[in-house]
Design an enzyme around this catalytic site. Structure first.
Site, short mmCIF file in Angstrom:
data_model
loop_
_atom_site.label_atom_id
_atom_site.label_comp_id
_atom_site.label_asym_id
_atom_site.label_seq_id
_atom_site.Cartn_x
_atom_site.Cartn_y
_atom_site.Cartn_z
N ASP A 90 0.73 -1.45 0.27
CA ASP A 90 -0.05 -0.29 -0.02
C ASP A 90 1.22 1.45 0.09
OD1 ASP A 90 -2.10 2.51 0.42
OD2 ASP A 90 -2.56 1.18 2.11
N SER A 91 0.39 2.40 -0.90
CA SER A 91 1.28 3.62 -0.63
C SER A 91 1.49 4.32 0.50
CB SER A 91 0.48 4.06 -2.25
OG SER A 91 -0.60 4.97 -1.05
N PHE A 94 -3.45 5.26 2.69
CA PHE A 94 -4.58 5.27 3.61
C PHE A 94 -4.64 5.50 5.09
CE2 PHE A 94 -7.06 2.80 6.61
CZ PHE A 94 -8.40 3.57 6.85
N GLN A 190 -10.35 7.19 -7.37
CA GLN A 190 -11.39 7.61 -6.46
C GLN A 190 -12.57 8.35 -6.56
OE1 GLN A 190 -10.87 7.50 -2.68
NE2 GLN A 190 -8.65 6.57 -2.73
N GLY A 217 -11.35 3.99 -1.81
CA GLY A 217 -12.82 4.97 -0.98
C GLY A 217 -14.08 4.45 -0.07
N ASP A 267 -7.64 -7.17 0.43
CA ASP A 267 -7.48 -7.44 1.49
C ASP A 267 -8.46 -6.76 3.07
OD1 ASP A 267 -5.60 -4.84 2.52
OD2 ASP A 267 -6.13 -4.48 1.26
N CYS A 305 -13.83 -27.31 10.45
CA CYS A 305 -12.67 -27.10 9.72
C CYS A 305 -11.42 -27.53 9.82
CB CYS A 305 -12.34 -25.82 10.52
SG CYS A 305 -10.81 -24.84 10.25
N CYS A 307 -7.80 -27.00 10.22
CA CYS A 307 -6.94 -26.53 10.16
C CYS A 307 -6.22 -27.45 11.94
CB CYS A 307 -6.76 -24.90 10.94
SG CYS A 307 -7.82 -24.60 12.28
N CYS A 310 -8.01 -26.43 14.94
CA CYS A 310 -9.28 -27.38 15.04
C CYS A 310 -8.73 -28.88 15.59
CB CYS A 310 -9.93 -27.42 13.73
SG CYS A 310 -10.85 -25.36 14.37
N HIS A 336 -6.08 -19.80 12.83
CA HIS A 336 -7.97 -20.67 12.81
C HIS A 336 -8.89 -19.47 11.50
CE1 HIS A 336 -12.22 -22.34 12.06
NE2 HIS A 336 -12.15 -20.90 12.98
#
Length: 373
Positions: A90-91, A94, A190, A217, A267, A305, A307, A310, A336
């Site tokens: 990310d630049s 934000f 934007q 945005g 993300d 699950c 994982c 779990c 998880h």
């Protein structure tokens, strides 16, 4: 850069392969957030084992700490962190938006004071490209002006004007990147919550012709209905052949809505942040492991699950870890949640492949949120 493999004819959902310097990414894909070069409470190997091919780092935070000299000495962010798959960075736009009391925006760039020690720094569109070049980001974002809901159209128009000026400057600098670096530059739509400004932004970005396009945005405090409306409107305008990225979403409902409208990557800190506070995903919705009701519950977090959390630990034990303040609790809950999302994305891609994405969206949503749609 993007090879569309399959489409669901009932909507705009698509499966694709995105080719980046550190390998191919299957999309739609969720990116765990590793702001400072680490996904909190997770080993890099665990992320690899789950199948993650792309994680997010942040220019603002990495620039301030450990600093570019450290990254330059290591050779790249990948070598510094030992993550040999892809990074999107990310630049910092934000973060600058979030730290509004600490910054001043001008046509040249943004001047801000560090949240660490109060020292002053300036980001320009060119310097942000250079920083990400040093990081060797596989996807780098242009510097933009992110705005909050509720501002006037005049304010939104001014912010958009600056964003597009910065994007053109960033593209020019990226075109003169150092030999051997082939990270892809993404521009950012934007325009706040004004459709004509969104349309203008997309038109100018198409003319700019960056390798990928992000929708910015959104998920900045607007209602869910506003998010859905402006996501659908903006996504419809994007060129199909480019990768599409919606920034800052990480809940199942927002992910499903985005995939339906042809978004490829997204993300959010949400899955890892809630895990550190004992809240975890299940097929039947969120549960907070600290709750009294789990004191004697010998079930895993989610019986369906696979994982490692779990497969080994009970809700009762996990509750104990959180109540006792043991660091293992957030680690196991984070593992998880990220496994759950990785599996969720696999199921989404499978449903697209089989032409039943909208059916999957309906079934998952009804089970997860407990309401018919």
């Amino acid at each position: 850069m993007l090879e569309i493999k399959e489409k669901d004819t009932s909507c705009r959902a698509r499966n694709a392969l995105m080719t980046l310097p550190h390998g191919t990414v299957q999309t739609p894909a969720f990116m765990p957030v590793g702001t400072a070069g680490t996904v909190k409470a997770m080993f890099h190997q665990s992320l690899e084992d789950m199948g993650y091919e792309l994680i997010l780092g942040n220019t603002y935070h990495l620039y301030l700490r450990p600093g570019m000299e450290v990254i330059r000495n290591a050779g790249s962010l990948h070598k510094f962190t030992t993550w040999d798959r892809n990074y999107l960075t990310d630049s910092g736009g934000f973060q600058v938006f979030s730290l509004s009391s600490r910054r001043k925006i001008s046509e040249e760039g943004v001047r801000f004071s560090s949240h660490i020690d109060g020292s002053y720094h300036t980001f320009t569109p060119e310097s942000v490209v250079e920083i990400q070049e040093t990081l060797r980001s596989d996807i780098q974002m242009v510097l933009d002006v992110c705005t909050a809901p509720g501002i006037s159209k005049r304010e939104a128009e001014e912010a958009l004007k600056t964003t597009m000026s910065w994007a053109r400057r960033a593209k020019k600098r990226w075109e003169n990147r150092v030999e051997g670096y082939d990270g892809k530059l993404f521009s950012i739509v934007q325009g706040n919550f004004y459709k004509d400004l969104r349309k203008r932004s997309v038109e100018e970005i198409i003319e700019l012709d960056t390798p990928g396009i992000a929708i910015g945005g959104l998920s900045v405090g607007e209602s869910k209905d506003e998010f859905n409306e402006f996501l659908a409107y903006t996504a419809e305008l994007l060129p199909e052949e480019k990768p599409h990225y919606v920034m800052g979403i990480g809940t199942p409902d927002y992910i499903l809505e985005s995939v339906e409208h042809g978004i490829d990557i997204f993300d959010c800190v949400y899955p890892t942040r809630i895990a550190r506070n004992s809240t975890v995903f299940t097929r039947d919705g969120l549960i907070a492991l600290k709750n009294q009701q789990f004191q004697f519950d010998d079930q895993p977090i989610d019986p369906t699950c696979q994982c490692s959390t779990c497969q080994r630990y009970s809700r009762s034990y996990l509750r104990h870890l959180f109540k006792a303040g043991e660091m293992l609790g957030p680690m196991l809950a984070t593992e998880h949640n990220l496994f759950f999302l990785a599996n969720f994305m696999k199921e989404i891609r499978q449903s697209i492949s089989e032409g039943r994405f909208l059916e999957y969206k309906k079934t998952f949503t009804e089970a997860y949120y407990g309401a018919k749609i």
